[in-house]
Motif scaffolding. Structure first.
Motif, PDB file in Angstrom:
ATOM      1  N   PRO A  66       0.805  -1.235   0.000  1.00 18.12           N
ATOM      2  CA  PRO A  66       0.000   0.000   0.000  1.00 18.12           C
ATOM      3  C   PRO A  66       0.834   1.280   0.000  1.00 18.12           C
ATOM      4  O   PRO A  66       0.295   2.347  -0.281  1.00 18.12           O
ATOM      5  CB  PRO A  66      -0.813  -0.123   1.293  1.00 18.12           C
ATOM      6  CG  PRO A  66       0.010  -1.001   2.179  1.00 18.12           C
ATOM      7  CD  PRO A  66       0.713  -1.966   1.269  1.00 18.12           C
ATOM      8  N   LYS A  67       2.115   1.177   0.347  1.00 17.40           N
ATOM      9  CA  LYS A  67       2.952   2.378   0.414  1.00 17.40           C
ATOM     10  C   LYS A  67       4.320   2.120  -0.220  1.00 17.40           C
ATOM     11  O   LYS A  67       4.825   0.993  -0.199  1.00 17.40           O
ATOM     12  CB  LYS A  67       3.148   2.824   1.869  1.00 17.40           C
ATOM     13  CG  LYS A  67       1.887   3.336   2.540  1.00 17.40           C
ATOM     14  CD  LYS A  67       2.206   3.821   3.944  1.00 17.40           C
ATOM     15  CE  LYS A  67       0.978   4.394   4.635  1.00 17.40           C
ATOM     16  NZ  LYS A  67       1.294   4.850   6.013  1.00 17.40           N
ATOM     17  N   THR A  68       4.910   3.208  -0.725  1.00 16.90           N
ATOM     18  CA  THR A  68       6.210   3.096  -1.382  1.00 16.90           C
ATOM     19  C   THR A  68       7.275   2.567  -0.434  1.00 16.90           C
ATOM     20  O   THR A  68       8.056   1.676  -0.794  1.00 16.90           O
ATOM     21  CB  THR A  68       6.639   4.477  -1.915  1.00 16.90           C
ATOM     22  OG1 THR A  68       5.658   4.941  -2.835  1.00 16.90           O
ATOM     23  CG2 THR A  68       7.986   4.396  -2.611  1.00 16.90           C
ATOM     24  N   ASP A  69       7.325   3.118   0.796  1.00 17.67           N
ATOM     25  CA  ASP A  69       8.399   2.704   1.702  1.00 17.67           C
ATOM     26  C   ASP A  69       8.281   1.229   2.067  1.00 17.67           C
ATOM     27  O   ASP A  69       9.290   0.553   2.300  1.00 17.67           O
ATOM     28  CB  ASP A  69       8.419   3.590   2.953  1.00 17.67           C
ATOM     29  CG  ASP A  69       7.100   3.561   3.701  1.00 17.67           C
ATOM     30  OD1 ASP A  69       6.072   3.233   3.097  1.00 17.67           O
ATOM     31  OD2 ASP A  69       7.107   3.882   4.909  1.00 17.67           O
ATOM     32  N   LEU A  70       7.060   0.696   2.094  1.00 21.85           N
ATOM     33  CA  LEU A  70       6.891  -0.729   2.394  1.00 21.85           C
ATOM     34  C   LEU A  70       7.462  -1.591   1.269  1.00 21.85           C
ATOM     35  O   LEU A  70       8.068  -2.643   1.524  1.00 21.85           O
ATOM     36  CB  LEU A  70       5.416  -1.048   2.618  1.00 21.85           C
ATOM     37  CG  LEU A  70       4.762  -0.378   3.829  1.00 21.85           C
ATOM     38  CD1 LEU A  70       3.289  -0.753   3.920  1.00 21.85           C
ATOM     39  CD2 LEU A  70       5.496  -0.771   5.114  1.00 21.85           C
ATOM     40  N   ALA A  71       7.277  -1.154   0.030  1.00 20.10           N
ATOM     41  CA  ALA A  71       7.837  -1.895  -1.108  1.00 20.10           C
ATOM     42  C   ALA A  71       9.368  -1.851  -1.074  1.00 20.10           C
ATOM     43  O   ALA A  71      10.037  -2.863  -1.316  1.00 20.10           O
ATOM     44  CB  ALA A  71       7.306  -1.317  -2.419  1.00 20.10           C
ATOM     45  N   VAL A  72       9.915  -0.671  -0.778  1.00 26.37           N
ATOM     46  CA  VAL A  72      11.378  -0.543  -0.703  1.00 26.37           C
ATOM     47  C   VAL A  72      11.933  -1.436   0.400  1.00 26.37           C
ATOM     48  O   VAL A  72      12.908  -2.176   0.202  1.00 26.37           O
ATOM     49  CB  VAL A  72      11.785   0.929  -0.474  1.00 26.37           C
ATOM     50  CG1 VAL A  72      13.291   1.035  -0.222  1.00 26.37           C
ATOM     51  CG2 VAL A  72      11.386   1.783  -1.673  1.00 26.37           C
TER      52      VAL A  72
END
Length: 327
Positions: A66-72
């Motif tokens: 749901p969020k960019t930082d989680l994917a990173v």
């Protein structure tokens, strides 16, 4: 005699190189890929590429965060092997000492600042409600650059999701927001004559990197054949879309069942006009350095804290381009 023997060895290695490359790619048959949000139009080429890679023995499992930082952080933690995220998010991760590198570009900078037609110049946004996706995202970099450039102090509002901010803008809950092309078209069609594009960041910052493909540095180094296979499959689709734009429409509703059919053609046409999907992978040294400089000027990156070689590993992309040629 020795010289002839050396030439023979070099010739044999050249013949064997494609086999070695394909054998290594086959050995690594599973790739977990992290997306920073639910699927959208920009993801269509990669989703098509995963289908093609499966036929070649490489199974890519997409995971949507749901969020960019989680994917990173999923890639950093080894929960995923590769991913896509805003270029600034990956560069900031490198600044923080995280072991990731950009290996290619997913989509160019497509953002456009939409406002009510009564706002005719950026200075009118002083004190107004300006929404962006989240901290350390390209949308924050773009609006913070605007504030610095025009010496204004908007009232910042963090609202994740371009489509959510588009709805907020139409309901009068925001005065301006950067929006993806599909959401810009949606606003202009749903409220004709009430809103307009105040700043086309895509046109004034063509060198700015957009959403990027990235991997852990050690993964890219130890699985170079797989990374190359992934990039090559993606570039194949980018080039096919250039030749046959209908490919996007043919697959849009299959991958994006909630997309509005009436917007698909217009969105795909605008993507093609702006060359959103780069046929050569996008992540070259010139654009990388220009983007790092932009992030510094936007105040999101400490000056001199990250260099191009620290944030990018374009060796796999360059090997793919040598193999398939530049377009």
């Amino acid at each position: 005699m020795a010289k002839s023997f050396s030439r023979l060895i070099a010739f044999a290695l050249a013949l064997a190189a494609p086999w070695i490359w394909s054998a290594e790619a086959r050995a690594q048959k599973k790739v977990v890929f992290a997306y920073p949000s639910s699927a959208d139009m920009g993801d269509i080429p990669s989703l098509l590429a995963w289908e093609r890679l499966k036929k070649r023995g490489i199974e890519v499992t997409p995971k949507f965060f749901p969020k960019t930082d989680l994917a990173v952080h999923a890639v950093v933690a080894g929960e995923a092997d590769m991913g896509s995220a805003a270029g600034i998010a990956v560069v900031k991760a490198v600044e923080s000492g995280l072991n990731v590198r950009i290996v290619g570009e997913q989509v160019r900078n497509e953002w456009q600042l939409v406002t009510p037609v009564a706002i005719k110049e950026p200075k009118q946004l002083d004190g107004k409600r300006v929404g962006y996706h989240a901290p350390v995202t390209v949308t924050e970099a773009l609006v913070k650059w605007m504030a610095r450039h025009y010496k204004i102090a908007p009232n910042w509002m963090v609202i994740p999701g371009s489509e959510v901010r588009a709805e907020a803008l139409m309901r009068g809950q925001l005065d301006a927001t950067p929006a993806e092309i599909a959401d810009v078209l949606n606003i202009l069609q749903a409220k004709p004559g009430q809103f307009h594009v105040l700043i086309s960041y895509a046109k004034i910052f063509p060198q700015l990197i957009g959403s990027m493909y990235f991997a852990r540095a050690d993964y890219a180094r130890n699985n170079s054949a797989t990374v190359e296979a992934v990039l090559e499959a993606i570039l194949e689709v980018h080039r096919e879309v250039e030749k046959r734009p209908a490919l996007v429409k043919e697959n849009a509703l299959r991958f994006l069942p909630e997309a509005k059919p009436g917007l698909i053609d217009a969105t795909a046409a605008t993507y093609r006009e702006l060359r959103i999907w780069d046929a050569n992978g996008g992540a070259d040294k010139e654009r990388g350095e220009a983007s790092v400089k932009f992030f510094e000027e936007a105040g999101l990156l400490k000056k001199g804290s990250v260099s191009f070689p620290q944030a990018f590993d374009i060796a796999p992309l360059e090997r793919v381009l040598r193999r398939i040629g530049k377009n």
